[in-house]
Design a protein around this motif. Sequence first.
Motif, PDB file in Angstrom:
ATOM      1  N   LEU A   1       0.855  -1.192   0.000  1.00 16.76           N
ATOM      2  CA  LEU A   1       0.000   0.000   0.000  1.00 16.76           C
ATOM      3  C   LEU A   1       0.886   1.236   0.000  1.00 16.76           C
ATOM      4  CD1 LEU A   1      -2.552  -1.073   2.771  1.00 16.76           C
ATOM      5  CD2 LEU A   1      -2.931  -1.110   0.299  1.00 16.76           C
ATOM      6  N   PRO A   2       0.337   2.407  -0.325  1.00 16.09           N
ATOM      7  CA  PRO A   2       1.135   3.632  -0.214  1.00 16.09           C
ATOM      8  C   PRO A   2       1.599   3.845   1.220  1.00 16.09           C
ATOM      9  CG  PRO A   2      -0.862   4.020  -1.492  1.00 16.09           C
ATOM     10  CD  PRO A   2      -1.007   2.660  -0.871  1.00 16.09           C
ATOM     11  N   ALA A   3       2.847   4.222   1.383  1.00 24.18           N
ATOM     12  CA  ALA A   3       3.392   4.495   2.712  1.00 24.18           C
ATOM     13  C   ALA A   3       2.994   5.897   3.151  1.00 24.18           C
ATOM     14  CB  ALA A   3       4.905   4.367   2.704  1.00 24.18           C
ATOM     15  N   SER A   4       2.675   6.028   4.425  1.00 22.87           N
ATOM     16  CA  SER A   4       2.357   7.353   4.945  1.00 22.87           C
ATOM     17  C   SER A   4       3.615   8.213   4.958  1.00 22.87           C
ATOM     18  CB  SER A   4       1.803   7.243   6.365  1.00 22.87           C
ATOM     19  OG  SER A   4       1.697   8.536   6.945  1.00 22.87           O
ATOM     20  N   PRO A   5       3.519   9.466   4.484  1.00 23.85           N
ATOM     21  CA  PRO A   5       4.674  10.360   4.528  1.00 23.85           C
ATOM     22  C   PRO A   5       4.841  11.059   5.871  1.00 23.85           C
ATOM     23  CG  PRO A   5       2.867  11.463   3.439  1.00 23.85           C
ATOM     24  CD  PRO A   5       2.372  10.077   3.798  1.00 23.85           C
ATOM     25  N   ALA A   6       3.927  10.805   6.828  1.00 25.84           N
ATOM     26  CA  ALA A   6       3.948  11.518   8.113  1.00 25.84           C
ATOM     27  C   ALA A   6       4.948  10.870   9.067  1.00 25.84           C
ATOM     28  CB  ALA A   6       2.551  11.524   8.731  1.00 25.84           C
ATOM     29  N   VAL A   7       6.232  10.896   8.657  1.00 25.33           N
ATOM     30  CA  VAL A   7       7.255  10.199   9.427  1.00 25.33           C
ATOM     31  C   VAL A   7       8.364  11.127   9.926  1.00 25.33           C
ATOM     32  CG1 VAL A   7       6.866   7.976   8.311  1.00 25.33           C
ATOM     33  CG2 VAL A   7       8.454   9.602   7.278  1.00 25.33           C
ATOM     34  N   ALA A   8       8.301  12.400   9.597  1.00 27.57           N
ATOM     35  CA  ALA A   8       9.323  13.339  10.063  1.00 27.57           C
ATOM     36  C   ALA A   8       9.206  13.531  11.574  1.00 27.57           C
ATOM     37  CB  ALA A   8       9.150  14.685   9.345  1.00 27.57           C
ATOM     38  N   SER A   9      10.268  14.089  12.173  1.00 24.69           N
ATOM     39  CA  SER A   9      10.247  14.339  13.610  1.00 24.69           C
ATOM     40  C   SER A   9       9.169  15.352  13.968  1.00 24.69           C
ATOM     41  CB  SER A   9      11.605  14.877  14.061  1.00 24.69           C
ATOM     42  OG  SER A   9      11.814  16.176  13.520  1.00 24.69           O
ATOM     43  N   PHE A  10       8.767  15.360  15.249  1.00 29.84           N
ATOM     44  CA  PHE A  10       7.716  16.277  15.698  1.00 29.84           C
ATOM     45  C   PHE A  10       8.132  17.723  15.457  1.00 29.84           C
ATOM     46  CE2 PHE A  10       5.667  18.956  18.855  1.00 29.84           C
ATOM     47  CZ  PHE A  10       4.345  18.587  18.728  1.00 29.84           C
ATOM     48  N   SER A  11       9.389  18.054  15.788  1.00 30.16           N
ATOM     49  CA  SER A  11       9.835  19.441  15.636  1.00 30.16           C
ATOM     50  C   SER A  11       9.804  19.890  14.185  1.00 30.16           C
ATOM     51  CB  SER A  11      11.249  19.608  16.210  1.00 30.16           C
ATOM     52  OG  SER A  11      12.150  18.743  15.554  1.00 30.16           O
ATOM     53  N   LYS A  12      10.176  18.982  13.265  1.00 24.96           N
ATOM     54  CA  LYS A  12      10.148  19.332  11.843  1.00 24.96           C
ATOM     55  C   LYS A  12       8.722  19.473  11.361  1.00 24.96           C
ATOM     56  CE  LYS A  12      11.932  17.992   7.323  1.00 24.96           C
ATOM     57  NZ  LYS A  12      12.764  17.037   6.564  1.00 24.96           N
ATOM     58  N   ARG A  13       7.814  18.547  11.774  1.00 28.52           N
ATOM     59  CA  ARG A  13       6.425  18.621  11.345  1.00 28.52           C
ATOM     60  C   ARG A  13       5.749  19.868  11.881  1.00 28.52           C
ATOM     61  NH1 ARG A  13       3.685  14.571  13.766  1.00 28.52           N
ATOM     62  NH2 ARG A  13       5.483  13.829  14.927  1.00 28.52           N
ATOM     63  N   ARG A  14       6.148  20.308  13.081  1.00 25.71           N
ATOM     64  CA  ARG A  14       5.529  21.485  13.688  1.00 25.71           C
ATOM     65  C   ARG A  14       5.862  22.758  12.930  1.00 25.71           C
ATOM     66  NH1 ARG A  14       6.407  22.156  20.016  1.00 25.71           N
ATOM     67  NH2 ARG A  14       8.571  22.162  19.296  1.00 25.71           N
ATOM     68  N   THR A  15       7.022  22.770  12.244  1.00 27.56           N
ATOM     69  CA  THR A  15       7.411  23.973  11.510  1.00 27.56           C
ATOM     70  C   THR A  15       6.720  24.076  10.147  1.00 27.56           C
ATOM     71  OG1 THR A  15       9.314  22.881  10.470  1.00 27.56           O
ATOM     72  CG2 THR A  15       9.681  23.952  12.608  1.00 27.56           C
ATOM     73  N   LEU A  16       6.084  23.003   9.712  1.00 29.10           N
ATOM     74  CA  LEU A  16       5.427  23.008   8.398  1.00 29.10           C
ATOM     75  C   LEU A  16       4.023  23.577   8.520  1.00 29.10           C
ATOM     76  CD1 LEU A  16       6.513  19.458   7.162  1.00 29.10           C
ATOM     77  CD2 LEU A  16       7.556  21.663   6.587  1.00 29.10           C
ATOM     78  N   GLU A  17       3.839  24.750   8.006  1.00 36.41           N
ATOM     79  CA  GLU A  17       2.535  25.401   8.070  1.00 36.41           C
ATOM     80  C   GLU A  17       1.568  24.720   7.107  1.00 36.41           C
ATOM     81  OE1 GLU A  17       1.431  27.799  10.064  1.00 36.41           O
ATOM     82  OE2 GLU A  17       3.332  27.800  11.138  1.00 36.41           O
ATOM     83  N   SER A  18       0.338  24.579   7.523  1.00 33.47           N
ATOM     84  CA  SER A  18      -0.667  23.938   6.677  1.00 33.47           C
ATOM     85  C   SER A  18      -2.021  24.544   6.973  1.00 33.47           C
ATOM     86  CB  SER A  18      -0.690  22.429   6.954  1.00 33.47           C
ATOM     87  OG  SER A  18      -1.827  21.846   6.374  1.00 33.47           O
ATOM     88  N   SER A  19      -2.597  25.173   5.961  1.00 26.70           N
ATOM     89  CA  SER A  19      -3.929  25.749   6.147  1.00 26.70           C
ATOM     90  C   SER A  19      -4.953  24.640   6.376  1.00 26.70           C
ATOM     91  CB  SER A  19      -4.312  26.596   4.930  1.00 26.70           C
ATOM     92  OG  SER A  19      -4.285  25.814   3.744  1.00 26.70           O
ATOM     93  N   GLY A  20      -4.744  23.495   5.713  1.00 25.62           N
ATOM     94  CA  GLY A  20      -5.644  22.366   5.909  1.00 25.62           C
ATOM     95  C   GLY A  20      -5.607  21.856   7.331  1.00 25.62           C
ATOM     96  N   LYS A  21      -4.403  21.770   7.900  1.00 23.98           N
ATOM     97  CA  LYS A  21      -4.249  21.310   9.278  1.00 23.98           C
ATOM     98  C   LYS A  21      -4.924  22.271  10.252  1.00 23.98           C
ATOM     99  CE  LYS A  21      -0.412  19.290  10.109  1.00 23.98           C
ATOM    100  NZ  LYS A  21       1.015  18.971  10.384  1.00 23.98           N
TER     101      LYS A  21
END
Length: 251
Positions: free
Chosen positions: A57-77
């Motif tokens: 199946l497609p692998a989830s891309p949500a695997v970055a560290s918490f600190s890195k994911r927190r810096t990614l702005e997302s209007s959808g989120k």
Amino acid sequence: MLTSQRKKTILEWLARDGQVLAAPLAVQFGVSEDTIRRDLRELAAEGSLQRVHGGALPASPAVASFSKRRTLESSGKRAIGMAAAAMIEPGQIVIIDGGTTCAELVRHIPSSLAATVVTHSPTIAVALAEHPSIEVIVIGGRLYKHSIVTVGAGAIEAMSHIHADLYFMGVTGVHPTAGLSTGDLEEAYVKRALAARSAETVVLATTEKLNAASAYVIGDVTLAQTVVVERSTDAGLIAPLEAAGVSVVRA
């Protein structure tokens, strides 16, 4: 066909169809199933797909560290967090998971709302420390650093004494057949235990988590009564969830 070309084609078909099966691939490429399984193992090791019984199946891309994911702005989120926060009623006992989408939820809880939040996320607890009308109950345990949440037997034991109205669950994969999944075994146990202690489970899922899978299964998609997605999410990603009886809210 070269191995690299075969792998490239496998990934193209996976993106097109949402899954691939080893036996049909072997026939189409004129190679053995062992060869296809080796291809899938190598692609999985690269993080390009998630192997499951009989295929991938497609692998989830949500695997970055918490600190890195927190810096990614997302209007959808942000929109998902706002829609989730609006579901909380005064006086309710609410479990809030860890992760960056749940952090957006907390940012949108009105300062006037009086409720109780149970969390196994130190980040969520600290974010609510200055909220005037929210009582915060923190569940302890071993810290899983990817999502900044506590896991383990102690955490699961503490949860057994809770009856919550809502549980806002963060995941790395939502798939109609592979179910709800995450990247850590103990975290999967904890999420399943939290869902069992709540009258309703609401999964918060940005688009990249839909039709994707991670290594550890939390449960079937029907473990959630509701999934909150981005407004722009393709109808084809939502239809299988609704067909399974899950309510989908576009944020």
